[in-house]
Design an enzyme around this catalytic site. Sequence first.
Site, PDB file in Angstrom:
ATOM      1  N   GLY A  42       0.838  -1.609  -0.099  1.00  0.00           N
ATOM      2  CA  GLY A  42      -0.448  -0.136  -0.099  1.00  0.00           C
ATOM      3  C   GLY A  42       0.956   1.270  -0.470  1.00  0.00           C
ATOM      4  O   GLY A  42       0.502   2.165  -0.371  1.00  0.00           O
ATOM      5  N   GLU A  97       3.730   3.938   6.227  1.00  0.00           N
ATOM      6  CA  GLU A  97       2.425   3.185   5.717  1.00  0.00           C
ATOM      7  C   GLU A  97       1.606   4.318   5.019  1.00  0.00           C
ATOM      8  O   GLU A  97       1.544   5.737   5.432  1.00  0.00           O
ATOM      9  CB  GLU A  97       1.993   3.196   7.211  1.00  0.00           C
ATOM     10  CG  GLU A  97       2.101   1.989   7.796  1.00  0.00           C
ATOM     11  CD  GLU A  97       0.678   0.438   7.107  1.00  0.00           C
ATOM     12  OE1 GLU A  97       0.714   0.722   5.778  1.00  0.00           O
ATOM     13  OE2 GLU A  97       1.163  -0.210   7.889  1.00  0.00           O
ATOM     14  N   ASP A  98       0.454   3.796   4.792  1.00  0.00           N
ATOM     15  CA  ASP A  98      -0.283   3.814   3.650  1.00  0.00           C
ATOM     16  C   ASP A  98      -1.386   4.209   4.424  1.00  0.00           C
ATOM     17  O   ASP A  98      -2.123   6.274   4.853  1.00  0.00           O
ATOM     18  CB  ASP A  98      -0.871   3.501   2.672  1.00  0.00           C
ATOM     19  CG  ASP A  98      -1.299   1.804   2.684  1.00  0.00           C
ATOM     20  OD1 ASP A  98      -0.705   1.614   3.986  1.00  0.00           O
ATOM     21  OD2 ASP A  98      -1.719   0.848   2.501  1.00  0.00           O
ATOM     22  N   ASP A 101      -5.441   1.832  10.072  1.00  0.00           N
ATOM     23  CA  ASP A 101      -6.956   1.213  10.964  1.00  0.00           C
ATOM     24  C   ASP A 101      -7.326   0.816  12.346  1.00  0.00           C
ATOM     25  O   ASP A 101      -7.179   1.478  13.042  1.00  0.00           O
ATOM     26  CB  ASP A 101      -7.343   0.097   9.578  1.00  0.00           C
ATOM     27  CG  ASP A 101      -8.487  -0.043   9.466  1.00  0.00           C
ATOM     28  OD1 ASP A 101      -9.565   0.134   9.513  1.00  0.00           O
ATOM     29  OD2 ASP A 101      -8.359  -1.403   9.111  1.00  0.00           O
ATOM     30  N   GLY A 103      -4.875  -0.513  14.040  1.00  0.00           N
ATOM     31  CA  GLY A 103      -3.540  -0.637  14.282  1.00  0.00           C
ATOM     32  C   GLY A 103      -3.102  -1.533  14.698  1.00  0.00           C
ATOM     33  O   GLY A 103      -1.126  -1.970  15.439  1.00  0.00           O
ATOM     34  N   THR A 105      -1.311  -4.029  12.705  1.00  0.00           N
ATOM     35  CA  THR A 105      -0.085  -4.540  11.916  1.00  0.00           C
ATOM     36  C   THR A 105       1.077  -3.487  12.329  1.00  0.00           C
ATOM     37  O   THR A 105       1.907  -3.893  13.154  1.00  0.00           O
ATOM     38  CB  THR A 105      -0.164  -3.751  10.132  1.00  0.00           C
ATOM     39  OG1 THR A 105      -1.432  -4.046  10.007  1.00  0.00           O
ATOM     40  CG2 THR A 105       0.704  -4.062  10.000  1.00  0.00           C
ATOM     41  N   LEU A 106       1.104  -2.305  12.635  1.00  0.00           N
ATOM     42  CA  LEU A 106       1.932  -1.754  13.674  1.00  0.00           C
ATOM     43  C   LEU A 106       1.997  -2.298  14.511  1.00  0.00           C
ATOM     44  O   LEU A 106       3.629  -2.576  15.713  1.00  0.00           O
ATOM     45  CB  LEU A 106       1.783  -0.482  13.035  1.00  0.00           C
ATOM     46  CG  LEU A 106       2.144   0.272  11.694  1.00  0.00           C
ATOM     47  CD1 LEU A 106       2.178   1.862  12.216  1.00  0.00           C
ATOM     48  CD2 LEU A 106       3.196  -0.116  11.775  1.00  0.00           C
ATOM     49  N   LYS A 129      -7.315   5.573  10.487  1.00  0.00           N
ATOM     50  CA  LYS A 129      -9.160   5.329  10.442  1.00  0.00           C
ATOM     51  C   LYS A 129      -8.961   5.609  12.578  1.00  0.00           C
ATOM     52  O   LYS A 129      -9.471   5.215  12.363  1.00  0.00           O
ATOM     53  CB  LYS A 129      -9.587   4.853  10.470  1.00  0.00           C
ATOM     54  CG  LYS A 129      -9.954   5.404   8.528  1.00  0.00           C
ATOM     55  CD  LYS A 129     -10.840   3.804   7.785  1.00  0.00           C
ATOM     56  CE  LYS A 129      -9.832   3.148   6.633  1.00  0.00           C
ATOM     57  NZ  LYS A 129     -11.031   1.345   6.566  1.00  0.00           N
ATOM     58  N   PHE A 150     -13.884   2.318   3.493  1.00  0.00           N
ATOM     59  CA  PHE A 150     -12.729   1.250   2.794  1.00  0.00           C
ATOM     60  C   PHE A 150     -13.312   2.468   2.042  1.00  0.00           C
ATOM     61  O   PHE A 150     -13.804   2.471   0.706  1.00  0.00           O
ATOM     62  CB  PHE A 150     -14.043  -0.046   2.320  1.00  0.00           C
ATOM     63  CG  PHE A 150     -12.654  -0.497   2.291  1.00  0.00           C
ATOM     64  CD1 PHE A 150     -11.869  -1.448   3.287  1.00  0.00           C
ATOM     65  CD2 PHE A 150     -11.649  -1.055   0.950  1.00  0.00           C
ATOM     66  CE1 PHE A 150     -10.828  -2.431   3.453  1.00  0.00           C
ATOM     67  CE2 PHE A 150     -10.626  -2.025   0.408  1.00  0.00           C
ATOM     68  CZ  PHE A 150      -9.593  -2.065   2.018  1.00  0.00           C
ATOM     69  N   ASP A 157      -5.177  -0.503  -2.177  1.00  0.00           N
ATOM     70  CA  ASP A 157      -6.772  -1.675  -3.068  1.00  0.00           C
ATOM     71  C   ASP A 157      -7.221  -2.203  -2.202  1.00  0.00           C
ATOM     72  O   ASP A 157      -7.286  -1.454  -1.255  1.00  0.00           O
ATOM     73  CB  ASP A 157      -5.567  -2.464  -3.339  1.00  0.00           C
ATOM     74  CG  ASP A 157      -5.171  -3.835  -2.310  1.00  0.00           C
ATOM     75  OD1 ASP A 157      -4.996  -2.849  -1.078  1.00  0.00           O
ATOM     76  OD2 ASP A 157      -5.527  -4.770  -2.424  1.00  0.00           O
ATOM     77  N   ARG A 163      -5.320   0.572  -7.089  1.00  0.00           N
ATOM     78  CA  ARG A 163      -3.697   0.879  -6.583  1.00  0.00           C
ATOM     79  C   ARG A 163      -3.977   2.242  -8.158  1.00  0.00           C
ATOM     80  O   ARG A 163      -2.557   2.875  -6.592  1.00  0.00           O
ATOM     81  CB  ARG A 163      -2.661  -0.255  -6.456  1.00  0.00           C
ATOM     82  CG  ARG A 163      -3.098  -1.248  -5.266  1.00  0.00           C
ATOM     83  CD  ARG A 163      -1.789  -1.724  -4.813  1.00  0.00           C
ATOM     84  NE  ARG A 163      -1.798  -3.168  -4.435  1.00  0.00           N
ATOM     85  CZ  ARG A 163      -1.956  -3.042  -3.490  1.00  0.00           C
ATOM     86  NH1 ARG A 163      -2.103  -2.325  -3.009  1.00  0.00           N
ATOM     87  NH2 ARG A 163      -1.888  -4.403  -2.630  1.00  0.00           N
TER      88      ARG A 163
HETATM   89  P1  IMP Z   1      -4.397  -2.474  10.176  1.00  0.00           P
HETATM   90  O1  IMP Z   1      -3.465  -3.627  10.475  1.00  0.00           O
HETATM   91  O2  IMP Z   1      -6.081  -2.475  10.829  1.00  0.00           O
HETATM   92  O3  IMP Z   1      -3.860  -0.941  10.967  1.00  0.00           O
HETATM   93  O4  IMP Z   1      -4.212  -1.962   8.429  1.00  0.00           O
HETATM   94  C1  IMP Z   1      -3.178  -1.928   8.086  1.00  0.00           C
HETATM   95  C2  IMP Z   1      -3.096  -2.093   6.249  1.00  0.00           C
HETATM   96  O5  IMP Z   1      -4.368  -2.219   6.172  1.00  0.00           O
HETATM   97  C3  IMP Z   1      -3.174  -1.262   5.922  1.00  0.00           C
HETATM   98  O6  IMP Z   1      -1.918  -0.247   5.629  1.00  0.00           O
HETATM   99  C4  IMP Z   1      -3.825  -1.053   4.417  1.00  0.00           C
HETATM  100  O7  IMP Z   1      -2.764  -1.584   3.779  1.00  0.00           O
HETATM  101  C5  IMP Z   1      -5.109  -2.185   4.978  1.00  0.00           C
HETATM  102  N1  IMP Z   1      -6.556  -1.385   5.322  1.00  0.00           N
HETATM  103  C6  IMP Z   1      -6.724  -1.228   6.721  1.00  0.00           C
HETATM  104  N2  IMP Z   1      -7.978   0.470   5.404  1.00  0.00           N
HETATM  105  C7  IMP Z   1      -7.602   0.328   4.181  1.00  0.00           C
HETATM  106  C8  IMP Z   1      -9.234   0.450   3.746  1.00  0.00           C
HETATM  107  O8  IMP Z   1      -9.915   1.588   3.784  1.00  0.00           O
HETATM  108  N3  IMP Z   1      -8.699   0.572   2.442  1.00  0.00           N
HETATM  109  C9  IMP Z   1      -7.508  -0.089   1.702  1.00  0.00           C
HETATM  110  N4  IMP Z   1      -6.472  -1.037   2.607  1.00  0.00           N
HETATM  111  C10 IMP Z   1      -6.927  -0.891   4.041  1.00  0.00           C
HETATM  112 MG    MG Z   2      -0.646  -0.890   4.027  1.00  0.00          MG
END
Ligand code: IMP
Ligand code: MG
Length: 176
Positions: A42, A97-98, A101, A103, A105-106, A129, A150, A157, A163
Amino acid sequence: MKIGEAVVSEDELKEIVKSLADKINADYAEDEELIVVGILKGCFVFMSDLVRNLKCDVKTFFMEVSSYGDGTESSGKIVIKKDLNVDIGGKNVLIAEDIIDTGITLYQLLPILEVRKPKTLRICTLLHKPERTQREIKIDYKGKVIPDKFIVGYGLDCAERFRQLPYIAEVEFADE
Ligand code: IMP
Ligand code: MG
């Protein structure tokens, strides 16, 4: 599914990236080394615009982690698909990071990088978000807060589609 309403225009993206870069440029000296770690896939459009606005001694690396399948909900556990091919010990590291959401992943990735003993480890995200937060993350450089929709485009994507869109838009699902 199809592209719906625009959420962040091309012009606004440019302004957001510029203001993020200004803040980063204020924090690192021009001769200071900065390892920018993009979280694939992303990040790729955002990161390419961001680094072109940075003035310090930038080196770019990538990691690929995933918590999402083909759907729009986090699976809750990350898998490292591609690790860094650089030793970050003693280095200034900036994660690009793109979007943050949930949190999750990080939250899972940070301790993996912390044990490698970087000098500094900061986070830059284009979008956030907050309504979706499940794990609190300290975000050092935050571009724009967006509502719980979303979105796709500018590297983001939905099941690998959209993308290439130069702006950010909502996705419309067929059954909505
Ligand atoms: P998290 O772990 O929920 O914070 O989200 C991590 C990853 O989910 C982001 O880096 C995005 O690649 C993907 N993601 C979260 N929300 C969206 C969205 O609205 N559209 C596309 N990808 C998303
Ligand atoms: Mg990402």
